[in-house]
Scaffold this motif. Structure first.
Motif, mmCIF file in Angstrom:
data_model
loop_
_atom_site.group_PDB
_atom_site.id
_atom_site.type_symbol
_atom_site.label_atom_id
_atom_site.label_comp_id
_atom_site.label_asym_id
_atom_site.label_seq_id
_atom_site.Cartn_x
_atom_site.Cartn_y
_atom_site.Cartn_z
ATOM 1 N N GLY A 97 -54.716 29.645 -4.630
ATOM 2 C CA GLY A 97 -56.023 29.213 -4.139
ATOM 3 C C GLY A 97 -55.989 28.195 -3.019
ATOM 4 O O GLY A 97 -57.017 27.713 -2.584
ATOM 5 N N LYS A 100 -53.193 30.581 1.258
ATOM 6 C CA LYS A 100 -52.087 31.314 1.885
ATOM 7 C C LYS A 100 -52.563 32.637 2.468
ATOM 8 O O LYS A 100 -52.246 32.980 3.604
ATOM 9 C CB LYS A 100 -50.963 31.582 0.864
ATOM 10 C CG LYS A 100 -50.392 30.343 0.227
ATOM 11 C CD LYS A 100 -49.264 30.677 -0.729
ATOM 12 C CE LYS A 100 -49.720 31.391 -1.986
ATOM 13 N NZ LYS A 100 -50.639 30.619 -2.845
ATOM 14 N N SER A 101 -53.326 33.386 1.652
ATOM 15 C CA SER A 101 -53.785 34.693 2.134
ATOM 16 C C SER A 101 -54.722 34.524 3.314
ATOM 17 O O SER A 101 -54.692 35.311 4.259
ATOM 18 C CB SER A 101 -54.498 35.447 1.010
ATOM 19 O OG SER A 101 -53.657 35.522 -0.122
ATOM 20 N N THR A 102 -55.537 33.479 3.257
ATOM 21 C CA THR A 102 -56.464 33.209 4.357
ATOM 22 C C THR A 102 -55.685 32.909 5.636
ATOM 23 O O THR A 102 -55.948 33.488 6.691
ATOM 24 C CB THR A 102 -57.359 32.005 4.000
ATOM 25 O OG1 THR A 102 -57.973 32.264 2.748
ATOM 26 C CG2 THR A 102 -58.412 31.764 5.040
ATOM 27 N N THR A 266 -62.635 25.650 6.114
ATOM 28 C CA THR A 266 -64.076 25.661 6.353
ATOM 29 C C THR A 266 -64.670 26.914 5.724
ATOM 30 O O THR A 266 -63.949 27.718 5.140
ATOM 31 C CB THR A 266 -64.371 25.699 7.867
ATOM 32 O OG1 THR A 266 -63.942 26.978 8.352
ATOM 33 C CG2 THR A 266 -63.632 24.610 8.610
ATOM 34 N N GLY A 269 -62.866 30.075 7.074
ATOM 35 C CA GLY A 269 -61.414 30.075 7.112
ATOM 36 C C GLY A 269 -60.838 28.759 7.591
ATOM 37 O O GLY A 269 -61.514 27.737 7.610
HETATM 38 P P1 TYD Z 1 -56.759 32.211 -0.602
HETATM 39 O O1 TYD Z 1 -56.334 32.457 0.793
HETATM 40 O O2 TYD Z 1 -57.168 33.396 -1.401
HETATM 41 O O3 TYD Z 1 -55.637 31.405 -1.406
HETATM 42 P P2 TYD Z 1 -54.178 31.885 -1.888
HETATM 43 O O4 TYD Z 1 -53.844 33.154 -1.211
HETATM 44 O O5 TYD Z 1 -53.271 30.747 -1.499
HETATM 45 O O6 TYD Z 1 -54.256 32.002 -3.364
HETATM 46 O O7 TYD Z 1 -57.959 31.162 -0.489
HETATM 47 C C1 TYD Z 1 -58.520 30.631 -1.595
HETATM 48 C C2 TYD Z 1 -59.623 29.630 -1.387
HETATM 49 O O8 TYD Z 1 -60.064 29.388 -0.082
HETATM 50 C C3 TYD Z 1 -60.784 30.135 -2.166
HETATM 51 O O9 TYD Z 1 -60.993 29.211 -3.210
HETATM 52 C C4 TYD Z 1 -61.918 30.193 -1.226
HETATM 53 C C5 TYD Z 1 -61.485 29.375 -0.072
HETATM 54 N N1 TYD Z 1 -61.968 29.909 1.205
HETATM 55 C C6 TYD Z 1 -62.808 29.134 1.989
HETATM 56 O O10 TYD Z 1 -63.191 28.019 1.636
HETATM 57 N N2 TYD Z 1 -63.214 29.626 3.202
HETATM 58 C C7 TYD Z 1 -62.836 30.858 3.632
HETATM 59 O O11 TYD Z 1 -63.237 31.268 4.727
HETATM 60 C C8 TYD Z 1 -61.980 31.645 2.797
HETATM 61 C C9 TYD Z 1 -61.534 33.007 3.227
HETATM 62 C C10 TYD Z 1 -61.558 31.132 1.609
#
Ligand code: TYD
Ligand code: MG
Length: 475
Positions: A97, A100-102, A266, A269
């Protein structure tokens, strides 16, 4: 699995043993042994067969610098050492969370302007990935998406000439190789999947990014081996209650380590933060007792942060010491030095220390800023306004020089600070003290020298603390 020998493999360190036990002999961790099929028996030794002769080469030679894939996201490119290197592998670790994926979706979209990226997710469905891309406003980018977990399928699909330039695997713990019996995420699967993908990346010359999950101890899950196998290891960190995220390089075969990139999460992203010092100091109030501003370095980049401390008389037999963002052992050491060398009465005090903004500092150069914050809290006298502090403290109370003095001063001056308390640098008699944009420089060589900063205004200090001040003056 009849007929196959079983083996027990530690999920922490990768050590294997023929029988189960509660505690791993290799690393001493409890409950980490998992049953796995033993690898095909290896031949014993080399035997008699002769190998080819190796051609040795000189150090000097015609070697071109590897081409770099610059993404255009400056904070990301800096941490990778100026862009990813074709054929190399980068591991990005971080808490669930954290983003990373973002981040990687944004990298893929940015790279797609000049090159062909592929994003393979083993955790999310295509629809979810598309929704995220929508939210990030990058749905128009040409990124090839796939939801897949079989390494065999992935390798067959990518093993083509004219394949992609960048492959992102989110995450390596979801990938599996079908001729291993163990479940995805186990040491054997993670190691073998990574090996296959890294080999393919080398052969086809694409940059490979692996996402790695982090265990509760803060290490990338699976064996440490994974960190050895890849060329670059980045950690994506941050406090979920704060908006900013830090991408930190801890290993880089193609660039410097300890480099950081700062982002802000934000609604659309991750946004790059070009001036992190301003961000970390944003909520700071001047003229508050117990705070000091530390001019630190993160890799090649100066970073100003506020260090806050609070000392209150303790009602407990063993006073409380709580630290956020810094090493508690180091705080104990500084307190001991302040008591012994500067006569501060910290013994009966609860001491709290916090690095504002949720940043973690590991530099010893922060010692002096911590000492200043403690003295300020204890005396009730704020630091002189517009002052930054840095310097390492030795056990005998001496202040030691720290690297990159000028970069620190320059950053402080840029942000409007006009005074700096710094270690007396070793220099020849004729050399003048450093000057940065008309800053007032106070050089200190011992912790006691710091006390003079808190001398004025002592009359306004509350009486309970005044007593302490007397104590530490005459101590
Ligand atoms: P994510 O990239 O799914 O995390 P990981 O891959 O590391 O597990 O992002 C998770 C968090 O980011 C999620 O709680 C929602 C937040 N988020 C934002 O606040 N703004 C955004 O534009 C996006 C895509 C995610
Ligand atoms: Mg994710």
């Amino acid at each position: 699995m009849a007929g196959k020998t079983l083996n027990y493999v530690c999920q922490e360190c990768g050590a294997s043993s023929p029988k189960w036990s509660g505690r791993c002999d290799g690393c001493g961790e409890w409950n980490t042994l998992v049953e796995e099929a033993a690898p095909e028996s290896a031949p014993k030794g080399l035997g008699r067969k002769k190998g080819r002769k190796i051609q040795f080469q000189g150090l000097k030679g015609e070697t071109e610098h590897p081409p770099r894939q610059v993404s255009g996201i400056k904070e990301f490119d800096r941490v990778t050492g100026g862009g990813m290197v074709a054929g190399s592998t980068l591991l990005v670790g971080g808490d669930p969370g954290i983003g990373k994926s973002t981040l990687l979706m944004q990298v893929a979209a940015a790279v797609s302007k000049t090159q062909t990226p592929v994003y393979i997710s083993g955790e999310e469905a295509i629809d979810q990935l598309r929704l995220r891309a929508d939210r990030l406003d990058v749905a128009g980018a040409t990124v090839a998406l796939a939801a897949a977990t079989s390494v065999r399928d992935i390798v067959s699909s990518l093993d083509d000439a004219g394949g992609p330039d960048l492959v992102i695997i989110d995450s390596i713990q979801t990938m599996y190789v079908d001729n291993l019996d163990s479940a995805p995420g186990t040491v054997a699967q993670v190691r073998t999947s990574a090996q296959e993908l890294i080999r393919l990346a080398k052969r086809r010359g694409f940059a490979l990014i692996l996402v790695g999950h982090v265990t509760k101890e803060g290490q990338i899950a699976g064996p440490r081996i994974l960190e050895h196998m890849v060329d670059t290891v980045l950690y994506f960190e941050g406090d979920r209650s704060h908006q900013f995220r830090i991408l930190r390089s801890v290993k880089n075969r193609y660039g410097p380590t300890d480099e950081i990139g700062v982002f802000e999460m934000t609604g659309k992203g991750l946004a790059e933060v070009a001036n992190p010092s301003a961000l970390f100091l944003a909520d700071r109030e001047d003229e508050v007792a117990g705070a000091s501003v530390f001019a630190g370095m993160e890799g090649s980049r100066p970073l100003l942060v506020e260090i806050q401390s609070l000392c209150t008389p303790s009602s407990l037999g063993t006073p409380r010491r709580a630290v956020v963002g810094w090493d508690s052992g180091r705080l104990a050491m500084i307190m001991a030095v302040l008591e012994t060398r500067a006569g501060l009465a910290l013994g009966g005090m609860d001491v709290y220390m916090n690095v504002a903004g949720g940043l973690k500092i590991s530099e010893p150069a922060a010692d002096l800023a911590v000492a200043a914050a403690l003295m300020s809290s204890l005396s009730g006298v704020p630091m002189p306004p517009g002052t930054v502090v840095f310097g390492e403290i030795g056990l005998s109370g001496e202040i030691r020089a720290v690297p990159q003095l000028n970069a620190r001063l320059k950053e402080a001056s840029k942000l409007g600070f006009n005074r700096a308390v710094i270690p007396t640098p070793p220099r020849s008699k004729t050399e003048k003290s450093p000057r940065e944009g008309g800053m007032l420089i106070t050089e200190v060589s011992r912790v006691e020298d710091l006390l003079s900063l808190f001398a004025d205004g002592a009359e306004s200090a509350p009486s309970a603390i005044k007593q302490d001040r007397k104590q530490f003056r005459h101590g």
